[in-house]
Design an enzyme around this catalytic site. Sequence first.
Site, PDB file in Angstrom:
ATOM      1  CB  CYS A  32      -2.704   4.379  -4.085  1.00  0.00           C
ATOM      2  SG  CYS A  32      -1.414   5.702  -4.433  1.00  0.00           S
TER       3      CYS A  32
ATOM      4  CB  CYS B 160       4.609   7.697 -10.106  1.00  0.00           C
ATOM      5  SG  CYS B 160       5.931   7.997 -11.275  1.00  0.00           S
TER       6      CYS B 160
ATOM      7  CD  GLU C 194      -5.554  14.749  -8.013  1.00  0.00           C
ATOM      8  OE1 GLU C 194      -5.669  13.434  -8.291  1.00  0.00           O
ATOM      9  OE2 GLU C 194      -5.510  15.523  -8.950  1.00  0.00           O
TER      10      GLU C 194
ATOM     11  CB  CYS D  56      -2.574  11.579  -1.477  1.00  0.00           C
ATOM     12  SG  CYS D  56      -3.739  11.886  -2.772  1.00  0.00           S
TER      13      CYS D  56
HETATM   14  N1  SAH Z   1      -3.196  11.538  -7.690  1.00  0.00           N
HETATM   15  C1  SAH Z   1      -2.813  11.482  -9.216  1.00  0.00           C
HETATM   16  C2  SAH Z   1      -1.293  11.383  -9.198  1.00  0.00           C
HETATM   17  C3  SAH Z   1      -0.734  10.205  -8.694  1.00  0.00           C
HETATM   18  S1  SAH Z   1      -0.418   9.192 -10.239  1.00  0.00           S
HETATM   19  C4  SAH Z   1      -3.601  10.466  -9.702  1.00  0.00           C
HETATM   20  O1  SAH Z   1      -4.443   9.611  -9.256  1.00  0.00           O
HETATM   21  O2  SAH Z   1      -3.503  10.108 -10.987  1.00  0.00           O
HETATM   22  C5  SAH Z   1       0.152   7.717  -9.677  1.00  0.00           C
HETATM   23  C6  SAH Z   1      -0.201   6.590 -10.440  1.00  0.00           C
HETATM   24  O3  SAH Z   1       0.005   5.357  -9.991  1.00  0.00           O
HETATM   25  C7  SAH Z   1      -1.584   6.713 -10.410  1.00  0.00           C
HETATM   26  O4  SAH Z   1      -2.397   6.391 -11.762  1.00  0.00           O
HETATM   27  C8  SAH Z   1      -1.966   5.605  -9.621  1.00  0.00           C
HETATM   28  O5  SAH Z   1      -3.254   4.985  -9.803  1.00  0.00           O
HETATM   29  C9  SAH Z   1      -1.075   4.547  -9.738  1.00  0.00           C
HETATM   30  N2  SAH Z   1      -0.649   3.597  -8.693  1.00  0.00           N
HETATM   31  C10 SAH Z   1      -1.212   3.884  -7.358  1.00  0.00           C
HETATM   32  N3  SAH Z   1      -0.674   2.568  -6.721  1.00  0.00           N
HETATM   33  C11 SAH Z   1      -0.324   1.793  -7.544  1.00  0.00           C
HETATM   34  C12 SAH Z   1       0.204   0.464  -7.516  1.00  0.00           C
HETATM   35  N4  SAH Z   1       0.334  -0.204  -6.469  1.00  0.00           N
HETATM   36  N5  SAH Z   1       0.470  -0.357  -8.812  1.00  0.00           N
HETATM   37  C13 SAH Z   1       0.542   0.486  -9.858  1.00  0.00           C
HETATM   38  N6  SAH Z   1      -0.001   1.652 -10.034  1.00  0.00           N
HETATM   39  C14 SAH Z   1      -0.162   2.399  -8.849  1.00  0.00           C
END
Ligand code: SAH
Length: 380
Positions: free
Chosen positions: A135, A349, A176, A128
């Site tokens: 993340c 996820c 994304e 990404c």
């Molecule tokens: N890029 C898109 C799709 C990814 S969704 C987006 O940002 O929505 C994945 C989800 O998990 C997103 O809401 C992201 O912010 C969340 N996420 C990422 N790392 C995380 C973590 N360590 N704990 C909980 N949620 C997390």
Amino acid sequence: MTPPISPPRALPSLLGLKPEEVAELMSSLGEPAFRAKQIIEWTYAKRAPTIEAMSSLSKPLRQSLTERYVTRCMTIAKVTGSEDTTRKFLLKLNDGRYVETVLIPANPALYGGDSDRRTLCVSSQVGCAYDCKFCASGLAGFTRNLTAAEIVEQIVQVEAYAGERVDNLVFMGMGEPLANYSNLTKAIEILNAEWGIGIGARHMTVSTSGLAPQIRKLADFPMQIRLAISLHGASDEVRSRIMPVNQKHNLAELFDALQYWRSKRKQHITLEYILIKDVNDMIAQAHLLAKRARSIHAKVNLIPYNTVDGLAWERPSEAQQDAFHAVLTAAGVTATLRREKGHDIAAACGQLRLKQETAEGIIESPIPEKRITIGAGAAA
Ligand code: SAH
């Protein structure tokens, strides 16, 4: 026989084709039009594992299809987790890259919401580019977009493995989705179509880090899919610190796009908000979040941060999580807070990070490019 002058290139997959494209292919091959319908049926309804298995097609047609297309372009490299929690599938693509997809079982008691359904959390890119600081998926950077076929095949692979149908899709895996707009929307059409995979549009949720122009574009896409926004900050100051995308499309621009979305759809938008200790869990943020959620009648999904190896972020105390949640409910906002570690869809996820075990240890994505030299090794 003359040796090949270049290594064989990966063929495209039938799983990414729509009926009109197959019809065009048939006419270019001088085949009758009804063949297109048969091929679509074999590909999607019957899930033919090979072109050879498409037994109602003539042998020469199967031969010429085999020269041009494949039926599968990934293999399951590894499955972790269990049937009653979440199962994570590591999928190996035909260029040697990997993506992950997560199957979340039906369990209304635990997950709430839409979870009387089996949910698959689908990836849209390898890596990404958006660099959200908390993340795991973006840690190794961006490699490439997935094709429509690679998006569709994640469902096909998991259903074949699990022996059951998936009936809810969330585009919350790696990548994304709105940065891969045309492949995403083509995949959604195939996943939704009667002739395709047949999943209802209302059971598909696209999650985005907030690409405002693409949100507007998707609002005009004529399908009733749902939208989730990874918000994670209710002021520009807080959000820009953890999500660089906010410097490009700030909250005002994002919420304008969300108002536009609302003018086109009936379903509520979901605002995902990870609670990270001392970063975005302040009560002042809760008040701002409540205001923003109300302005677009959105639901809020609070997710206590799941720690990621190599990142210093932590989850707030339960008391702080409850206090934050209480501000939203008191303001009349529908907000859920679920603590089960790793069980929440976004949390499960959001932790997708490619680790590929090899004899030498762990290699983290991106997998080093292996260039095949034209002529040399391949021809030998
Ligand atoms: N890029 C898109 C799709 C990814 S969704 C987006 O940002 O929505 C994945 C989800 O998990 C997103 O809401 C992201 O912010 C969340 N996420 C990422 N790392 C995380 C973590 N360590 N704990 C909980 N949620 C997390």
